[in-house]
Design a protein around this motif. Structure first.
Motif, mmCIF file in Angstrom:
data_model
loop_
_atom_site.group_PDB
_atom_site.id
_atom_site.type_symbol
_atom_site.label_atom_id
_atom_site.label_comp_id
_atom_site.label_asym_id
_atom_site.label_seq_id
_atom_site.Cartn_x
_atom_site.Cartn_y
_atom_site.Cartn_z
ATOM 1 N N SER A 257 0.826 -1.214 0.000
ATOM 2 C CA SER A 257 0.000 0.000 0.000
ATOM 3 C C SER A 257 0.849 1.248 0.000
ATOM 4 O O SER A 257 0.394 2.297 -0.446
ATOM 5 C CB SER A 257 -0.993 0.045 1.154
ATOM 6 N N GLY A 258 2.059 1.151 0.488
ATOM 7 C CA GLY A 258 2.851 2.371 0.461
ATOM 8 C C GLY A 258 4.301 2.148 0.828
ATOM 9 O O GLY A 258 4.701 1.083 1.287
ATOM 10 N N ILE A 259 5.070 3.207 0.595
ATOM 11 C CA ILE A 259 6.485 3.206 0.951
ATOM 12 C C ILE A 259 6.713 4.354 1.928
ATOM 13 O O ILE A 259 6.344 5.490 1.645
ATOM 14 C CB ILE A 259 7.376 3.428 -0.288
ATOM 15 N N VAL A 344 19.392 6.360 6.337
ATOM 16 C CA VAL A 344 17.930 6.506 6.298
ATOM 17 C C VAL A 344 17.325 5.100 6.263
ATOM 18 O O VAL A 344 18.018 4.131 5.946
ATOM 19 C CB VAL A 344 17.454 7.286 5.048
ATOM 20 N N LYS A 345 16.042 5.049 6.585
ATOM 21 C CA LYS A 345 15.353 3.759 6.548
ATOM 22 C C LYS A 345 14.207 3.852 5.551
ATOM 23 O O LYS A 345 13.441 4.822 5.588
ATOM 24 C CB LYS A 345 14.819 3.426 7.938
ATOM 25 N N ILE A 346 14.109 2.869 4.683
ATOM 26 C CA ILE A 346 13.014 2.835 3.705
ATOM 27 C C ILE A 346 12.229 1.552 3.929
ATOM 28 O O ILE A 346 12.813 0.482 4.100
ATOM 29 C CB ILE A 346 13.562 2.850 2.267
ATOM 30 N N SER A 347 10.911 1.667 3.951
ATOM 31 C CA SER A 347 10.082 0.494 4.250
ATOM 32 C C SER A 347 8.938 0.354 3.265
ATOM 33 O O SER A 347 8.276 1.337 2.931
ATOM 34 C CB SER A 347 9.478 0.628 5.656
ATOM 35 N N MET A 348 8.710 -0.874 2.830
ATOM 36 C CA MET A 348 7.547 -1.188 2.006
ATOM 37 C C MET A 348 6.495 -1.771 2.954
ATOM 38 O O MET A 348 6.810 -2.666 3.738
ATOM 39 C CB MET A 348 7.877 -2.279 0.976
ATOM 40 N N GLY A 378 15.077 -5.447 8.071
ATOM 41 C CA GLY A 378 14.155 -5.886 9.118
ATOM 42 C C GLY A 378 12.815 -6.197 8.478
ATOM 43 O O GLY A 378 12.399 -5.510 7.547
ATOM 44 N N THR A 379 12.141 -7.264 8.941
ATOM 45 C CA THR A 379 10.837 -7.575 8.352
ATOM 46 C C THR A 379 9.810 -7.897 9.430
ATOM 47 O O THR A 379 10.164 -8.318 10.537
ATOM 48 C CB THR A 379 10.904 -8.821 7.425
ATOM 49 N N THR A 380 8.541 -7.662 9.107
ATOM 50 C CA THR A 380 7.435 -8.218 9.882
ATOM 51 C C THR A 380 6.470 -8.763 8.835
ATOM 52 O O THR A 380 6.766 -8.687 7.634
ATOM 53 C CB THR A 380 6.690 -7.156 10.721
ATOM 54 N N GLU A 381 5.306 -9.262 9.294
ATOM 55 C CA GLU A 381 4.326 -9.820 8.364
ATOM 56 C C GLU A 381 3.945 -8.831 7.274
ATOM 57 O O GLU A 381 3.684 -9.207 6.149
ATOM 58 C CB GLU A 381 3.062 -10.164 9.156
ATOM 59 N N ILE A 382 3.851 -7.556 7.635
ATOM 60 C CA ILE A 382 3.330 -6.598 6.657
ATOM 61 C C ILE A 382 4.315 -5.487 6.293
ATOM 62 O O ILE A 382 3.907 -4.465 5.763
ATOM 63 C CB ILE A 382 1.965 -6.006 7.109
ATOM 64 N N LYS A 383 5.588 -5.679 6.558
ATOM 65 C CA LYS A 383 6.552 -4.673 6.097
ATOM 66 C C LYS A 383 7.959 -5.249 5.916
ATOM 67 O O LYS A 383 8.322 -6.240 6.541
ATOM 68 C CB LYS A 383 6.601 -3.493 7.064
ATOM 69 N N ILE A 384 8.712 -4.601 5.037
ATOM 70 C CA ILE A 384 10.148 -4.888 4.907
ATOM 71 C C ILE A 384 10.865 -3.555 4.962
ATOM 72 O O ILE A 384 10.507 -2.623 4.232
ATOM 73 C CB ILE A 384 10.491 -5.547 3.560
ATOM 74 N N SER A 385 11.836 -3.440 5.857
ATOM 75 C CA SER A 385 12.598 -2.195 5.968
ATOM 76 C C SER A 385 14.054 -2.453 5.642
ATOM 77 O O SER A 385 14.597 -3.506 5.978
ATOM 78 C CB SER A 385 12.562 -1.660 7.400
#
Ligand code: ADP
Ligand code: ASP
Ligand code: MG
Length: 408
Positions: A257-259, A344-348, A378-385
């Motif tokens: 849904s977003g970055i 910086v940190k970028i996350s999907m 770093g990851t969780t069920e609904i994001k990857i950073s």
């Protein structure tokens, strides 16, 4: 008749004319028969201006005094908005956070709201007034003024809406909704009609400053229907709601849904730490005791009895955290402490990710194709950073946005 809570951000109250524009918008809701509670921020730039003056007085300004100083910005705008409404013939009354009172814990500069007494507000609404509450502030158990962290007016508005059982909480800002990513960095970003609390929580916590994270936590916990809208442009904005309420469109829910991205990142490394049980606790315990929140953590596999330990935190806390870590390093006999604050940190983010593999590899390939080195993942069920060098931020966000078809 509905009970509506509205929040207007700094740009929306950035001048006398803009405050009058807000008064006109509020007046329309009153004309339609609604009760309205308005939260405002300080005029845009004011909190930064006050902070800069404080920094001229003290290298590390006293946090208690900082809260006294910064809350003045919102005190200006509540009074002006109340006057603007009264001048139009709409009875209005303004309150600072501690007049309500909004009770917080005692952590200066990033206090959490613990209790809101809605009696005064309800009483004034009952008398037909528009109630205007200063954002970003409260009163701690000592009776001192506290602030809720940058962007905290969002949280004031949503917490008030939750405490008083609002029908809707509207956050008016300088963009007309929540986008697939910050439209200032990717002009092709698309506005979302709806987004779930969970996704918005991730986006906010990962740096999308359109909403302060605690405001989304309140909204999610108390199921406050939350909408982000523009104060200058008409439109439905973006509704933030629970997954059950999410209107399924014909199309499948998008994977991403977003970055989100955050420039407010720093990395601390402690090298050559004796590799034995309890070390992570010995390193991070004192950091947490200093009220410093950490984010990503990596501990390498130990070799020759020692290990390296890396973690990230807000850039604002980096110097303080480094001092704490240095003293831990001396105590543990670690080899070295290093700091890097040019990251910086970028996350999907996307709930659709739960059931799809391959997002990470597409992300890593896109970054590799652009010769961008990934420092942490770093990851969780609904994001990857990922953590990358700050010089790559714009290219990384723009190419990822395109690679995942978010511009379509
Ligand atoms: P306000 O002063 O109204 O609280 P903020 O500056 O705190 O406004 O938040 C609005 C800003 O958030 C926008 O101007 C935009 O640059 C930024 N932003 C970051 N990510 C997003 C996103 N995904 N969607 C919309 N805006 C975003
Ligand atoms: N004025 C404060 C800030 O600039 C709070 C807010 O605007 O939400 O962070
Ligand atoms: Mg904001």
């Amino acid at each position: 008749m509905a009970l509506i809570f509205q929040k207007y951000g700094g740009t929306s109250v950035g001048s006398v004319e803009r405050i009058q524009n807000v008064a006109n918008k509020v007046a329309k809701f009153v004309d339609d028969g609604h009760q309205v509670v308005v939260t405002v921020s300080a005029m845009s730039g004011e909190t930064n201006r006050l902070t800069a003056m404080a920094n001229e007085m003290q290298a590390q300004p006293c946090k208690r005094e900082m809260d006294v100083l910064l809350t003045t910005g919102e005190q200006v705008t509540i009074a002006l908005l109340s006057m603007a409404l009264q001048a139009k013939g709409y009875p209005a009354i303004s309150y600072t956070g501690w007049q309500v009172p909004i009770q917080t814990d005692k952590v200066h500069s990033k206090a959490r709201i613990e209790h809101i007494d809605g009696t005064k507000i309800l009483d004034q609404l009952g008398q037909g007034k528009v109630v205007i509450v200063a954002g970003f502030q409260g009163m701690n158990p000592e009776g001192d003024i506290s602030t809720l962290g940058r962007g905290g007016s969002d949280t004031t508005a949503v917490a008030l809406a939750a405490a008083l059982n609002a029908d809707e909480c509207q956050i008016y800002t300088d963009v007309d909704g929540v986008y697939t990513t910050d439209p200032r960095v990717v002009p092709q970003a698309k506005r979302l009609d709806q987004i779930t609390y969970d996704e918005m929580l991730e986006l906010a916590s990962l740096g999308a400053k359109v909403l302060q994270i605690r405001s989304v936590e309140f909204a999610s916990k108390y199921k406050v229907p939350l909408r982000v809208l523009s104060s200058l442009k008409e439109g439905g904005g973006t509704l933030i709601t629970s997954e059950e309420n999410f209107k399924e469109s014909e199309m499948e829910k998008p994977l991403i849904s977003g970055i989100a991205f955050s420039r407010d990142e720093a990395k601390l490394m402690i090298l050559g730490v004796p590799d034995k049980p309890g070390v992570a606790y010995q390193i991070l315990g004192p950091i947490s005791d200093a009220n410093i929140d950490i984010d990503m953590i990596i501990q390498n596999q130990g070799v020759d009895g020692t290990t390296d330990f890396t973690f990230t935190m807000s850039r604002l806390d980096a110097e303080a955290a480094k001092a704490v870590l240095q003293s831990t390093a001396n105590h543990l006999g670690a080899r070295e402490v290093l700091m890097d604050d040019e990251i910086v940190k970028i996350s999907m983010v996307g709930v659709g990710m739960k059931s799809h593999a391959g997002i990470a590899s597409t992300m890593f390939k896109t970054l590799a194709d652009n010769e961008i080195n990934i420092q942490m993942i770093g990851t969780t069920e609904i994001k990857i950073s990922v953590v990358i060098g700050e010089e790559h931020l714009e290219v990384a966000v723009q190419t990822l946005h395109e690679a995942f078809g978010l511009d379509k």
